[in-house]
Every structure is written in structure tokens, then in C-alpha cells.
Design a protein around this motif. Structure first.
Motif, PDB file in Angstrom:
ATOM      1  N   ARG A  89       0.830  -1.209   0.000  1.00  0.00           N
ATOM      2  CA  ARG A  89       0.000   0.000   0.000  1.00  0.00           C
ATOM      3  C   ARG A  89       0.864   1.259   0.000  1.00  0.00           C
ATOM      4  N   ILE A  90       1.943   1.225   0.771  1.00  0.00           N
ATOM      5  CA  ILE A  90       2.837   2.388   0.805  1.00  0.00           C
ATOM      6  C   ILE A  90       3.399   2.672  -0.588  1.00  0.00           C
ATOM      7  N   LEU A  91       3.880   1.640  -1.240  1.00  0.00           N
ATOM      8  CA  LEU A  91       4.452   1.817  -2.575  1.00  0.00           C
ATOM      9  C   LEU A  91       3.400   2.260  -3.589  1.00  0.00           C
ATOM     10  N   ALA A  92       2.188   1.753  -3.434  1.00  0.00           N
ATOM     11  CA  ALA A  92       1.123   2.133  -4.367  1.00  0.00           C
ATOM     12  C   ALA A  92       0.787   3.617  -4.220  1.00  0.00           C
ATOM     13  N   VAL A  93       0.648   4.072  -2.971  1.00  0.00           N
ATOM     14  CA  VAL A  93       0.337   5.486  -2.741  1.00  0.00           C
ATOM     15  C   VAL A  93       1.512   6.358  -3.162  1.00  0.00           C
ATOM     16  N   TRP A  94       2.729   5.901  -2.850  1.00  0.00           N
ATOM     17  CA  TRP A  94       3.910   6.666  -3.277  1.00  0.00           C
ATOM     18  C   TRP A  94       3.939   6.797  -4.800  1.00  0.00           C
ATOM     19  N   GLY A  95       3.742   5.696  -5.505  1.00  0.00           N
ATOM     20  CA  GLY A  95       3.784   5.739  -6.961  1.00  0.00           C
ATOM     21  C   GLY A  95       2.716   6.646  -7.551  1.00  0.00           C
ATOM     22  N   LEU A  96       1.503   6.600  -7.001  1.00  0.00           N
ATOM     23  CA  LEU A  96       0.414   7.433  -7.521  1.00  0.00           C
ATOM     24  C   LEU A  96       0.691   8.915  -7.274  1.00  0.00           C
ATOM     25  N   THR A  97       1.067   9.257  -6.048  1.00  0.00           N
ATOM     26  CA  THR A  97       1.294  10.674  -5.734  1.00  0.00           C
ATOM     27  C   THR A  97       2.502  11.225  -6.473  1.00  0.00           C
ATOM     28  N   ARG A  98       3.530  10.429  -6.621  1.00  0.00           N
ATOM     29  CA  ARG A  98       4.726  10.933  -7.315  1.00  0.00           C
ATOM     30  C   ARG A  98       4.488  11.077  -8.814  1.00  0.00           C
ATOM     31  N   THR A  99       3.651  10.248  -9.367  1.00  0.00           N
ATOM     32  CA  THR A  99       3.284  10.421 -10.777  1.00  0.00           C
ATOM     33  C   THR A  99       2.599  11.762 -10.977  1.00  0.00           C
ATOM     34  N   VAL A 100       1.696  12.107 -10.053  1.00  0.00           N
ATOM     35  CA  VAL A 100       1.008  13.399 -10.142  1.00  0.00           C
ATOM     36  C   VAL A 100       2.003  14.547 -10.024  1.00  0.00           C
ATOM     37  N   LEU A 101       2.954  14.435  -9.076  1.00  0.00           N
ATOM     38  CA  LEU A 101       3.949  15.497  -8.915  1.00  0.00           C
ATOM     39  C   LEU A 101       4.789  15.674 -10.172  1.00  0.00           C
ATOM     40  N   LEU A 102       5.223  14.555 -10.759  1.00  0.00           N
ATOM     41  CA  LEU A 102       6.008  14.646 -11.989  1.00  0.00           C
ATOM     42  C   LEU A 102       5.213  15.286 -13.126  1.00  0.00           C
ATOM     43  N   LEU A 103       3.962  14.897 -13.245  1.00  0.00           N
ATOM     44  CA  LEU A 103       3.124  15.471 -14.303  1.00  0.00           C
ATOM     45  C   LEU A 103       2.937  16.971 -14.091  1.00  0.00           C
ATOM     46  N   CYS A 104       2.901  17.405 -12.816  1.00  0.00           N
ATOM     47  CA  CYS A 104       2.754  18.838 -12.542  1.00  0.00           C
ATOM     48  C   CYS A 104       4.013  19.613 -12.928  1.00  0.00           C
ATOM     49  N   VAL A 105       5.189  19.120 -12.512  1.00  0.00           N
ATOM     50  CA  VAL A 105       6.411  19.865 -12.818  1.00  0.00           C
ATOM     51  C   VAL A 105       6.760  19.783 -14.307  1.00  0.00           C
ATOM     52  N   THR A 120      -1.708  21.106 -14.631  1.00  0.00           N
ATOM     53  CA  THR A 120      -1.495  22.483 -14.176  1.00  0.00           C
ATOM     54  C   THR A 120      -1.850  22.604 -12.709  1.00  0.00           C
ATOM     55  N   ALA A 121      -0.858  22.937 -11.901  1.00  0.00           N
ATOM     56  CA  ALA A 121      -1.080  23.147 -10.469  1.00  0.00           C
ATOM     57  C   ALA A 121      -1.583  24.569 -10.250  1.00  0.00           C
ATOM     58  N   PRO A 122      -2.382  24.788  -9.209  1.00  0.00           N
ATOM     59  CA  PRO A 122      -2.881  26.143  -8.938  1.00  0.00           C
ATOM     60  C   PRO A 122      -1.753  27.074  -8.514  1.00  0.00           C
ATOM     61  N   GLY A 123      -1.951  28.367  -8.783  1.00  0.00           N
ATOM     62  CA  GLY A 123      -0.965  29.353  -8.386  1.00  0.00           C
ATOM     63  C   GLY A 123       0.116  29.550  -9.426  1.00  0.00           C
TER      64      GLY A 123
END
Length: 410
Positions: free
Chosen positions: A3-19, A24-27
Motif C-alpha cells: 500500500r505504501i508503494l502504491a500510494v507513493w507511486g500514484l502521488t509521485r506520478t502526479v507530482l512529476l506530471l505537474c512539474v 497544471t497546479a494552482p498558483g
């Protein structure tokens, strides 16, 4: 762990897509520091000198290694390579915490703190080199329990990256562990500094640029001026030395008070170290957490990326099953989310000192102050007050011997 790896992978994918600007991240765009400032430094550093004419270069000489690191991926553009390397540093930290969390007396709570904390800070975390520095700090603290020399070497290297990792050594047990870790840190830092001084002009220019910093708008002291603007204070907010700072009457006074509070924090840590009686396996991490909290709260600058330092060290604290830093760590996580709201989401409100901006800063900085005070109390009780209440050390066991049981390996 899955579960830790799954959540890490999902959240980090979002971060990479944002940078990478797929999402598009707010602000405001948080990646401009990489594409403009870091890349500009990169071009100068490649010539064999530090950015001597750029007052925004306010980092120790080894920071050049982080700025130059995208050269390791020459098939990618500078910014893209930097974000990939930040992602890899993130992966290293979660790997270390998962490995440590499965050992006897340890917990996977630390891995969860890291997964959640970095996600709460948002894309800013991948757009600053602080994540790389935090990876070095996490490795140092996790190595310290058995390998004090390795911890010292990593802390010394981290200090040459961004100074604050030297605070990791505050809680090393008195005696052999301290001699080994502090000695390794000094040798590593001095050796690297000498190498930069000999090979690259301007290695110490950052000291002058740091000295001239003011009071940044997100710091604890800045709250004075945010409120004062509503009562006729005639100062202003402007980009100064690479950050948005207050300029005007009484700003030097508030900056001096902040520095005095940092000195007071240093004195408290010294008193704690002299009076501490018992070290456990997690004391080094707990003391490091307290030290970084104190110096973050009292700093003239509390940039959003500073939160990743606290998240990383809090994660190491909670990797120890018996850590008493659970509540301060939770407060840091809450402050991390509020930090994301004040930058980048509503940073314009912070700069304008309007009610929303002031409220966000009061909440974020209030959470950090509360975390620092609670962490100090917990550390003092665990190592000073409670051992005294429980009576003297067992016969035949000296304080120094007990301290050295923390790190007896060479």
C-alpha cells in the motif's frame, strides 16, 4: 508495504506530471527556479567558477553538485533531467525508510510520513534541490545507529550542500560515537571545502550574500509587518536577494531578533546535550528533529521547500517504534499542507497581506511553533527528566558506556 508503494507511486506520478506541466497546479509556476535560476547557474558553473555576480547564489559550495547533476542525463533537457533526479532522490528515501522500518524495534510509520508529507507539499518539492539534501540527511540518520563515521561523513557532505544537515550531529551520544561522527563530518566538510576553494573561484561568496538577507514574507517575524501594514506601516514587499522580503522601517530590528532567537535555540540545545542522561536508538533522530524545527521557526526565511527537511527527519523519528515525536510530526504534516495553500495556491494573498494571507501564515507558523515546543518537551522528558526520576544508573554501567551502546560498531 504494498500500500505504501502504491500510494507513493500514484502521488509521485502526479507530482512529476505537474512539474513537467502536463497537469497544471494552482498558483504561479513553481518550476521557474529550475528552468531560469538553476539553469543559469549551471551555465556559469560549467565554466569552472561560482556565480560571483549573482546575489541569489547563497549556498555552500557543494550545492554546485546538485545544480550540475542534470548533466548526468544529457539526453534530457535541463529541467526535465532535474525533475527526474529529484524523483530518484525521493525513491531513495522511501527505499531507505521501508528497509529500516522492517527491522526489529522499527516501524513503517516513517515511510507513511514521507509518502504523505511530500505529497502535501505539492510540486514545489520536485522543483528545488532541497529534496536531494534531505535524502542525504535521511541516509545519515539511518546510518547513525550502527555506523557513526558514515553518519558523520554524510552530515558533513550535507552541510556543504545546504548547511542545515550539520544539525543532525546535535544528538549523537557523548563519548566514542560523538568523536567518530563529528570527526568524520569535520574531515569530509573541510576536505570538500578545500577542494572547491582550490579548483573553483568564489566558493565562499555565499557567506556575503546570506549576510545581507532580510525578513522573508513567510517567516515568523514577517507576521509583525503583515499586521503592521494594516496600521499604517510604510514599508514594502519586494524581490530581494532571491526571495520576496519586507523592506522598510524596523525590518533590520526584527531580523536581528530572529537571529537572537536562533542563538537562544542553540543555547537550549547545548544545555540539553550537557544534561541528557540516557540515549536510546531514536534519540539522535529526535534531537535532529528538534534542532531543525527550532532553527526553521527562528529563521529569517521559511521558504516552502524547508518543509521537506522537517518531513524527512520526522519520517526517520517515526521509523523508531518508541519515538515520542508522533504529535510534533503530525503538526508538521498539517503545516506542510497549509504551506502548499500559502505557496503556491494563495501566495498573492500572502504578498498582499490580506486577511486570507495573514490567516494562512498564522496557522502555518503557529503549527510549527507548537511542534517545536512539544518536540523540545518530549526530548527533554525522555532524556533528562524521566531518567532522573527513575533513579541512578544500574551498578557497573556508566553514562558514557550507556551512550556508546547506541553506536558501538566502528
Amino acid at each position: 508495504m504494498v500500500r505504501i508503494l502504491a500510494v507513493w507511486g500514484l502521488t509521485r506520478t502526479v507530482l512529476l506530471l505537474c512539474v513537467l506541466q502536463v497537469l497544471t497546479a494552482p498558483g504561479p509556476d513553481v518550476t521557474s527556479d529550475v528552468w531560469v535560476i538553476y539553469q543559469g547557474w549551471y551555465e556559469v558553473l560549467r565554466t569552472g567558477t561560482f556565480p560571483l555576480d549573482d546575489v541569489t547564489w547563497q549556498y555552500p559550495p557543494a550545492a554546485a553538485l546538485a545544480v550540475l547533476s542534470p548533466a548526468l542525463l544529457p539526453f534530457l533537457g535541463y529541467g526535465t533531467a532535474f525533475f527526474v533526479l529529484a524523483f530518484l532522490a525521493d525513491a531513495l528515501v522511501i527505499g531507505l525508510l521501508l528497509y529500516a522500518g522492517r527491522r526489529p524495534g522499527r516501524s513503517l510509520r516513517g515511510a507513511w510520513v514521507w509518502v504523505v508529507g511530500v505529497a502535501l507539499l505539492g510540486p514545489t518539492v520536485y522543483a528545488r534541490y532541497d529534496l536531494m539534501v534531505t535524502a542525504v540527511a535521511v541516509a545519515a540518520l539511518l546510518a547513525g545507529a550502527r555506523h557513526p563515521r558514515a553518519m558523520g561523513a554524510l552530515a558533513g557532505f550535507g552541510a556543504l550542500l545546504k548547511v542545515w544537515p550539520v544539525l543532525l550531529l546535535v544528538g549523537t551520544p557523548r563519548g566514542r560515537a560523538t568523536r567518530r561522527s563529528w570527526g568524520a563530518a569535520a574531515c569530509t566538510a573541510l576536505g570538500l571545502a578545500l577542494a572547491f576553494l582550490v579548483t573553483m573561484p568564489g566558493a565562499l561568496a555565499f557567506l556575503t550574500f546570506q549576510r545581507d538577507r532580510g525578513t522573508e514574507v513567510e517567516s515568523l517575524g514577517a507576521l509583525v509587518f503583515h499586521v503592521a501594514r494594516h496600521f499604517g506601516w510604510n514599508g514594502q514587499v519586494q524581490l530581494n536577494y532571491g526571495s520576496v522580503e519586507f523592506i522598510g522601517p524596523y525590518v533590520p530590528l526584527v531580523s536581528t531578533v530572529a537571529q537572537a532567537l536562533s542563538v537562544a535555540a542553540c543555547c537550549w540545545l547545548l544545555v540539553w546535550r550537557l544534561r541528557a542522561r540516557v540515549w536510546s536508538a531514536g534519540t539522535v533522530a529526535d534531537a535532529a528533529f528538534v534542532a531543525v524545527l527550532l532553527f526553521t521557526v527562528t529563521s529569517r526565511v521559511i521558504s516552502p521547500q524547508y518543509m521537506v527537511w522537517l518531513v524527512g527527519i520526522a519520517a526517520v523519528c517515526l521509523a523508531f517504534r518508541k519515538s515520542r515525536m508522533v504529535l510534533p510530526a503530525r503538526l508538521v504534516l498539517a503545516a506542510t499542507f497549509v504551506t502548499f495553500l500559502e505557496f503556491p495556491v494563495w501566495f498573492s494573498h500572502v504578498v498582499a497581506s490580506d486577511p486570507l494571507g495573514i490567516a494562512l501564515l498564522f496557522v502555518r507558523n503557529g503549527l510549527l511553533v507548537a511542534a517545536a515546543l512539544l518536540a523540545c518537551r518530549s526530548l527533554w522528558r525522555r532524556t533528562v527528566s524521566e531518567p532522573r526520576e527513575h533513579g541512578p544508573e544500574p551498578a557497573g554501567v556508566s553514562r558514557a558506556q550507556r551512550a556508546d551502546t547506541y553506536a558501538t560498531a566502528p
